[in-house]
Scaffold this motif. Structure first.
Motif, mmCIF file in Angstrom:
data_model
loop_
_atom_site.group_PDB
_atom_site.id
_atom_site.type_symbol
_atom_site.label_atom_id
_atom_site.label_comp_id
_atom_site.label_asym_id
_atom_site.label_seq_id
_atom_site.Cartn_x
_atom_site.Cartn_y
_atom_site.Cartn_z
ATOM 1 N N ASP A 1 0.855 -1.193 0.000
ATOM 2 C CA ASP A 1 0.000 0.000 0.000
ATOM 3 C C ASP A 1 0.891 1.243 0.000
ATOM 4 O OD1 ASP A 1 -2.148 1.690 0.214
ATOM 5 O OD2 ASP A 1 -3.005 0.766 2.011
ATOM 6 N N ILE A 2 1.015 1.863 -1.162
ATOM 7 C CA ILE A 2 1.838 3.075 -1.302
ATOM 8 C C ILE A 2 1.067 4.116 -2.114
ATOM 9 C CG2 ILE A 2 4.160 2.095 -1.077
ATOM 10 C CD1 ILE A 2 4.234 1.679 -4.093
ATOM 11 N N PRO A 3 1.307 5.380 -1.925
ATOM 12 C CA PRO A 3 2.265 6.047 -1.046
ATOM 13 C C PRO A 3 1.734 6.323 0.370
ATOM 14 C CG PRO A 3 1.231 7.663 -2.494
ATOM 15 C CD PRO A 3 0.635 6.336 -2.839
ATOM 16 N N GLY A 4 0.425 6.095 0.612
ATOM 17 C CA GLY A 4 -0.099 6.257 1.972
ATOM 18 C C GLY A 4 0.102 4.956 2.741
ATOM 19 N N HIS A 5 -0.312 4.936 3.990
ATOM 20 C CA HIS A 5 -0.178 3.748 4.843
ATOM 21 C C HIS A 5 1.245 3.211 4.793
ATOM 22 C CE1 HIS A 5 -4.419 3.059 6.008
ATOM 23 N NE2 HIS A 5 -4.702 3.634 4.854
ATOM 24 N N SER A 6 2.224 4.110 4.712
ATOM 25 C CA SER A 6 3.603 3.688 4.423
ATOM 26 C C SER A 6 4.606 4.130 5.477
ATOM 27 C CB SER A 6 4.040 4.277 3.062
ATOM 28 O OG SER A 6 3.309 3.695 2.016
ATOM 29 N N GLN A 7 4.143 4.421 6.675
ATOM 30 C CA GLN A 7 5.096 4.958 7.655
ATOM 31 C C GLN A 7 6.206 3.953 7.990
ATOM 32 O OE1 GLN A 7 3.557 7.431 10.812
ATOM 33 N NE2 GLN A 7 5.220 6.809 12.186
ATOM 34 N N ALA A 8 5.895 2.652 7.952
ATOM 35 C CA ALA A 8 6.943 1.653 8.243
ATOM 36 C C ALA A 8 8.055 1.740 7.196
ATOM 37 C CB ALA A 8 6.349 0.250 8.275
ATOM 38 N N ALA A 9 7.667 1.948 5.928
ATOM 39 C CA ALA A 9 8.680 2.089 4.864
ATOM 40 C C ALA A 9 9.446 3.397 5.041
ATOM 41 C CB ALA A 9 8.002 2.051 3.491
ATOM 42 N N VAL A 10 8.697 4.457 5.355
ATOM 43 C CA VAL A 10 9.333 5.774 5.546
ATOM 44 C C VAL A 10 10.347 5.705 6.696
ATOM 45 C CG1 VAL A 10 8.913 8.182 6.207
ATOM 46 C CG2 VAL A 10 7.375 7.056 4.556
ATOM 47 N N ALA A 11 9.988 4.988 7.771
ATOM 48 C CA ALA A 11 10.893 4.857 8.919
ATOM 49 C C ALA A 11 12.147 4.062 8.535
ATOM 50 C CB ALA A 11 10.170 4.165 10.065
ATOM 51 N N SER A 12 12.038 3.184 7.540
ATOM 52 C CA SER A 12 13.185 2.369 7.112
ATOM 53 C C SER A 12 14.155 3.174 6.257
ATOM 54 C CB SER A 12 12.694 1.158 6.317
ATOM 55 O OG SER A 12 11.704 0.455 7.022
ATOM 56 N N TYR A 13 13.621 4.014 5.381
ATOM 57 C CA TYR A 13 14.459 4.809 4.460
ATOM 58 C C TYR A 13 13.989 6.269 4.420
ATOM 59 C CZ TYR A 13 16.365 0.366 2.906
ATOM 60 O OH TYR A 13 17.001 -0.856 2.876
ATOM 61 N N PRO A 14 14.062 6.957 5.572
ATOM 62 C CA PRO A 14 13.550 8.337 5.594
ATOM 63 C C PRO A 14 14.329 9.243 4.651
ATOM 64 C CG PRO A 14 14.719 7.805 7.635
ATOM 65 C CD PRO A 14 14.582 6.531 6.871
ATOM 66 N N GLU A 15 15.586 8.897 4.383
ATOM 67 C CA GLU A 15 16.430 9.786 3.571
ATOM 68 C C GLU A 15 15.873 10.025 2.173
ATOM 69 O OE1 GLU A 15 17.213 6.893 4.884
ATOM 70 O OE2 GLU A 15 18.467 5.645 3.586
ATOM 71 N N PHE A 16 15.112 9.069 1.631
ATOM 72 C CA PHE A 16 14.502 9.348 0.323
ATOM 73 C C PHE A 16 12.993 9.080 0.267
ATOM 74 C CE2 PHE A 16 14.280 4.944 -0.989
ATOM 75 C CZ PHE A 16 15.374 4.336 -0.379
ATOM 76 N N LEU A 17 12.437 8.484 1.313
ATOM 77 C CA LEU A 17 10.981 8.262 1.281
ATOM 78 C C LEU A 17 10.203 9.334 2.049
ATOM 79 C CD1 LEU A 17 10.632 4.364 1.637
ATOM 80 C CD2 LEU A 17 10.581 5.745 -0.446
ATOM 81 N N ALA A 18 10.857 9.974 3.020
ATOM 82 C CA ALA A 18 10.121 10.945 3.844
ATOM 83 C C ALA A 18 9.996 12.290 3.144
ATOM 84 C CB ALA A 18 10.826 11.126 5.186
ATOM 85 N N CYS A 19 8.885 12.963 3.395
ATOM 86 C CA CYS A 19 8.722 14.332 2.900
ATOM 87 C C CYS A 19 9.562 15.282 3.752
ATOM 88 C CB CYS A 19 7.249 14.750 2.983
ATOM 89 S SG CYS A 19 6.184 13.796 1.890
ATOM 90 N N ASP A 20 9.875 14.859 4.985
ATOM 91 C CA ASP A 20 10.658 15.687 5.907
ATOM 92 C C ASP A 20 11.766 14.834 6.522
ATOM 93 O OD1 ASP A 20 8.838 14.063 7.137
ATOM 94 O OD2 ASP A 20 8.346 15.468 8.746
ATOM 95 N N PRO A 21 12.803 14.493 5.732
ATOM 96 C CA PRO A 21 13.837 13.577 6.238
ATOM 97 C C PRO A 21 14.593 14.117 7.448
ATOM 98 C CG PRO A 21 14.382 14.401 4.026
ATOM 99 C CD PRO A 21 13.014 14.883 4.340
ATOM 100 N N GLU A 22 14.497 15.422 7.660
ATOM 101 C CA GLU A 22 15.214 16.012 8.803
ATOM 102 C C GLU A 22 14.579 15.614 10.149
ATOM 103 O OE1 GLU A 22 13.470 17.511 6.496
ATOM 104 O OE2 GLU A 22 12.052 18.897 7.399
ATOM 105 N N ASN A 23 13.320 15.167 10.108
ATOM 106 C CA ASN A 23 12.653 14.765 11.352
ATOM 107 C C ASN A 23 12.816 13.264 11.617
ATOM 108 O OD1 ASN A 23 11.702 17.351 11.873
ATOM 109 N ND2 ASN A 23 9.903 17.032 10.556
#
Ligand code: ACM
Length: 554
Positions: free
Chosen positions: A274-296
């Motif tokens: 389920d992408i791009p929503g319901h994806s916080q587990a993926a974002v937490a794994s690769y925040p450097e390119f999946l997060a909208c705010d990688p600095e957080n």
């Protein structure tokens, strides 16, 4: 007086006969004869020369031996149609004769049970498989449950004539393992129950904000980080997360094993990432390119509900990530469909991200939902470049209809859940295929009764077996739109359901009700009759070792 007695005896004999027959789903056409075929002694299956049919027969023969002790022989014929028993087998006590009839539908079968001869006609291995499933249901329930019963003296199959085929090609069940991970053995049990009810699509919801459950070799952190969260429970309201590290995932080897297991039972597996929503587990794994705010800081989510921490669709590395994931899924799951989710995707982070704002302008839209569609378009174009055997067709939840779907072509499928009947009509009008999985009443994770014993779950106990059974799929749909309706699906979301026995309790017997809606012609469906047939299923559940809801049996 004599006449009355004779009539009553006939009625009693008929009732006893009828009681033995309790098929779920109800076949399209069935007439009950007299007498029965006894499994025992020297029985021969006469089968056409065909590898795939031979495999179906072999599995049936093995199951019968394991559950009844009866050994059935097989004899392979060169002809596709049974023309009579070979001399060498004439002395056998009875025969089961298989014939290929190419005029029949892919999943259709014709089954005739007489005292000394069972005949089965089908066009495809699936049809033979379903005929054998019916035969197994005509025997004591230990056979379908796969357990040996030494106490049965005679294995009788009542005489019947059945002409059967499903109403819909898609008869699905979805399990969310993103919120909770149940493991291989539990999935196999579910697949067995689905096969007993002639269901044919297992939609495996493998990723969520709360966990990523499938190994992707190119992105190991998805399972090193994304498969684990710091609480077993998903907190909601007054439910506090417990701080226990919790999770799990399927290796690709595990997933392939389950694909094979399901394939033998004519069930295709549809993986959902389920992408791009319901994806916080993926974002937490690769925040450097999946997060909208990688600095957080980003962590696998501990809460229920819908996380705003979605994938940054304007980052080319995030698009590449999605393509790479698709490549690995394509290799594991050999079937036509991959589900990309698309439901409940908050646009808040995109609205506050300069790359996303710029991309929205670039695609000439003011609707942030179109960023999501643009993301899917790129994935779709990637798939289109693959060789023919790696082509996959995408399924989305119906929220995707809120964007400009024109850029996705019309070979996508819309799974309709929210406002399902209207969404399905809208999808069909736009030229898309659609699957009906209405939240109410086909979300069979919701409480199914108001009994005090009902386990902790969502809802008010109003989605009873009766309510689920009485939903009419494709009701009041214009004739020209009907070919777009692929079928029905029950969904099971697991925020509230931590253990497999509660999954089973809530799932059953409602899954059987959905299976019957998918298989049996609407005019043959009758709730009171279904409840009667469900009595025999309690024995199946007991022997199979699966839990089930009791409210219709009390
Ligand atoms: C869904 O229930 N969010 C598809």
């Amino acid at each position: 007086m004599k006449k009355t007695l004779f009539f009553l005896l006939c009625m009693l004999a008929f009732t006893l006969q009828a009681q033995e027959i309790s098929l779920v789903p109800m076949p399209a056409q069935m007439s009950v004869g007299t007498g029965s075929f006894t499994l025992g002694g020297d029985i021969v299956i006469c089968q056409p020369k065909d590898k795939a049919i031979a495999k179906v027969v072999k599995n049936f023969v093995n199951e019968i031996k394991a559950t009844t002790g009866v050994k059935i022989k097989t004899d392979t014929y060169k002809k596709t149609k049974f023309k009579g028993v070979r001399k060498s087998n004439k002395k056998a006590a009875a025969h089961i004769a298989l014939s290929v009839d190419e005029t029949m539908g892919d999943e259709a079968y014709r089954l005739s049970v007489k005292e000394k001869l069972i005949t089965i006609n089908a066009a495809k291995p699936a049809g033979f498989f379903y005929a054998f499933q019916t035969l197994k249901q005509l025997l004591p329930r230990n056979v379908m449950a796969g357990v040996y019963d030494a106490s049965v003296e005679e294995w009788n199959i009542p005489a019947v004539e059945i002409e059967d085929e499903p109403r819909f090609a898609w008869r699905g069940f979805m399990l969310d393992e993103g919120r909770h991970f149940y493991g291989k053995e539990e999935i196999k049990k579910i697949i067995d129950v689905m096969a007993a009810y002639k269901m044919n699509r297992f939609h495996w919801h493998l990723t969520e904000d709360q966990g990523w459950r499938i190994e992707i070799k190119k992105y190991p952190k998805l399972t090193e980080v994304g498969a684990w969260r710091n609480s077993r429970v998903c907190g909601w309201g007054d439910v506090k997360p417990d701080g226990i590290r919790y999770g799990g995932y399927y290796t690709q080897k595990d997933a392939r094993e389950i694909v094979e297991y399901a394939k033998e039972r004519f069930i295709e597996i549809i993986p959902e990432v389920d992408i791009p929503g319901h994806s916080q587990a993926a974002v937490a794994s690769y925040p450097e390119f999946l997060a909208c705010d990688p600095e957080n800081a980003h962590e696998v989510w501990l809460w229920q509900g819908v996380s705003a921490d979605v994938i940054n669709v304007a980052n080319p590395r995030a698009v590449q990530f999605a393509k790479d994931v698709i490549d690995e899924l394509t290799d594991i799951f050999p079937y036509k469909y991959i589900h990309l989710g698309g439901d409940e995707c908050p646009t808040y982070k995109w609205e506050h991200n300069s790359d996303c704002q710029a991309q929205l302008k670039e695609i000439g839209s003011t609707n942030y939902r179109d960023l999501q569609i643009n993301f899917y378009r790129q994935i779709k174009e990637h798939i289109a470049q693959k060789p023919a055997d790696e082509q996959r067709s995408l399924i989305f939840w119906n929220e995707v209809l809120h964007g400009n779907t024109a850029s996705l072509g019309n070979d996508i499928t819309i799974m309709s859940w929210i406002g399902a009947d209207n969404a399905a009509k809208e999808a069909a009008k736009r030229g898309f295929n659609t699957i009906l999985s209405p939240q109410i009443p086909y979300y069979i994770n919701r409480k199914q009764s108001n009994l005090p014993t009902e386990p902790h779950s969502q809802g008010y106990g109003t989605e009873t077996v009766e309510v689920v059974y009485n939903y009419i799929p494709m009701n009041n749909v214009a004739l020209e739109l009907q070919p777009k309706y692929m079928g029905v699906q029950a969904n099971f979301w697991t925020e509230w359901v931590e253990t497999a026995d509660i999954v089973q309790y809530l799932m059953l017997p409602r899954l059987a009700a959905v299976a019957e809606a998918g298989w049996t012609p609407q005019e043959r469906r009758d709730y009171n009759d279904f409840v009667k047939r469900m009595q025999a299923e309690t024995e199946y559940y007991r022997l199979k070792g699966v839990n089930y809801g009791k409210h219709i049996f009390e």
